[in-house]
Design a protein around this motif. Structure first.
Motif, short mmCIF file in Angstrom:
data_model
loop_
_atom_site.label_atom_id
_atom_site.label_comp_id
_atom_site.label_asym_id
_atom_site.label_seq_id
_atom_site.Cartn_x
_atom_site.Cartn_y
_atom_site.Cartn_z
N HIS A 55 0.98 -8.29 -4.50
CA HIS A 55 0.74 -7.85 -5.88
C HIS A 55 0.99 -9.04 -6.79
O HIS A 55 1.28 -10.13 -6.31
CB HIS A 55 1.62 -6.64 -6.24
N HIS A 57 3.25 -9.73 -9.40
CA HIS A 57 4.47 -10.04 -10.15
C HIS A 57 4.91 -11.48 -9.94
O HIS A 57 4.73 -12.06 -8.86
CB HIS A 57 5.60 -9.09 -9.75
N ASP A 59 7.57 -13.00 -9.37
CA ASP A 59 8.50 -13.40 -8.30
C ASP A 59 7.82 -13.49 -6.94
O ASP A 59 8.47 -13.76 -5.93
CB ASP A 59 9.72 -12.45 -8.25
N HIS A 60 6.49 -13.26 -6.92
CA HIS A 60 5.70 -13.40 -5.69
C HIS A 60 4.63 -14.48 -5.80
O HIS A 60 4.03 -14.85 -4.79
CB HIS A 60 5.01 -12.07 -5.34
N HIS A 131 3.91 0.63 -7.26
CA HIS A 131 4.74 -0.42 -7.87
C HIS A 131 3.90 -1.15 -8.93
O HIS A 131 4.35 -1.39 -10.04
CB HIS A 131 5.22 -1.37 -6.78
N ASP A 150 6.27 -5.00 -2.42
CA ASP A 150 7.30 -4.24 -3.13
C ASP A 150 6.98 -2.74 -3.09
O ASP A 150 7.38 -1.98 -3.96
CB ASP A 150 7.43 -4.71 -4.59
ZN LIG Z 1 6.97 -6.58 -7.87
#
Ligand SMILES: [Zn+2]
Ligand SMILES: [Zn+2]
Length: 211
Positions: A55, A57, A59-60, A131, A150
């Protein structure tokens, strides 16, 4: 296929995984949150074909730009999360991470049921919104492995309270995951690995929803 958890430099980042088809030396990186020494060293001379994003976000994805520049790999994401790669508001980087997000255009959109290959190895895409709208899991059937992003975590599930999250969709996605036949090793986007069978029995989110 060889599947390696790459421990990245900062705690805030997601788990990153390196997939390598040992016959051809072709590889993929799942969620390169940071392109630094740890990931470079893990990759070595593996030829990275795909950057697989569970996905969008921050932090990925913060390592996507650097890894694509270095490897020429295709950036793969579900269309509904592709905008996150261009917009630090959508990726949640804006309020949560001090570095500037370099915008990246996706090279390839995946949807439910798509199959990607590394050599003869197949990686199946399952669209698992909840998510985020464009969350996906990558499933390596030969190795019985789910890279769950996630969506599914050890004992719990991803948050659904972000702007594009949905509790109902998360429940539907988890139902599809636990309906897969047999057991799988689950490599989640955060925290430790688990198995599908263990989550069927012990995951509080899943137990709550099947009641
Ligand atoms: Zn996430
Ligand atoms: Zn995350």
């Amino acid at each position: 296929m060889k599947i390696k958890h790459v421990v990245l430099e900062h705690e805030i980042f997601s788990n990153c995984y390196l997939l390598v088809d040992e016959k051809t030396g072709e590889g993929a990186v799942v969620d390169p949150a940071w392109y630094g020494d740890a990931l470079k060293k893990a990759i070595g001379d593996t030829k990275i074909k795909y950057i697989l994003l569970t996905h969008g976000h921050f932090d990925h994805i913060f390592g996507v730009h650097g890894l694509r520049e270095a490897s020429g790999a295709k950036v793969v994401i579900h269309e509904k999360d592709a905008g996150h790669l261009l917009d630090p508001k959508k990726s949640l980087a804006e309020d949560n991470f001090p570095e500037t997000q370099i915008p990246v255009e996706a090279d390839m959109f995946v949807k439910d049921g798509d199959i990607l290959t590394l050599g003869d190895e197949e990686i199946k895409v399952m669209h698992t919104p909840g998510h985020t709208m464009g969350s996906v899991c990558y499933i390596c059937e030969n190795d019985r492995v789910i890279l769950s992003g996630d969506t599914l975590f050890c004992m719990t599930a991803g948050r659904t309270d972000f702007p594009d999250g949905s509790d109902e969709m998360m429940i539907a996605s988890l139902k599809r995951l636990i309906a897969l036949e047999g057991d799988y090793v689950v490599y989640p986007g955060h925290n430790r690995m688990t198995t599908l069978e263990s989550e069927r029995k012990r995951n509080w989110y899943i137990r709550r929803m099947v009641k």
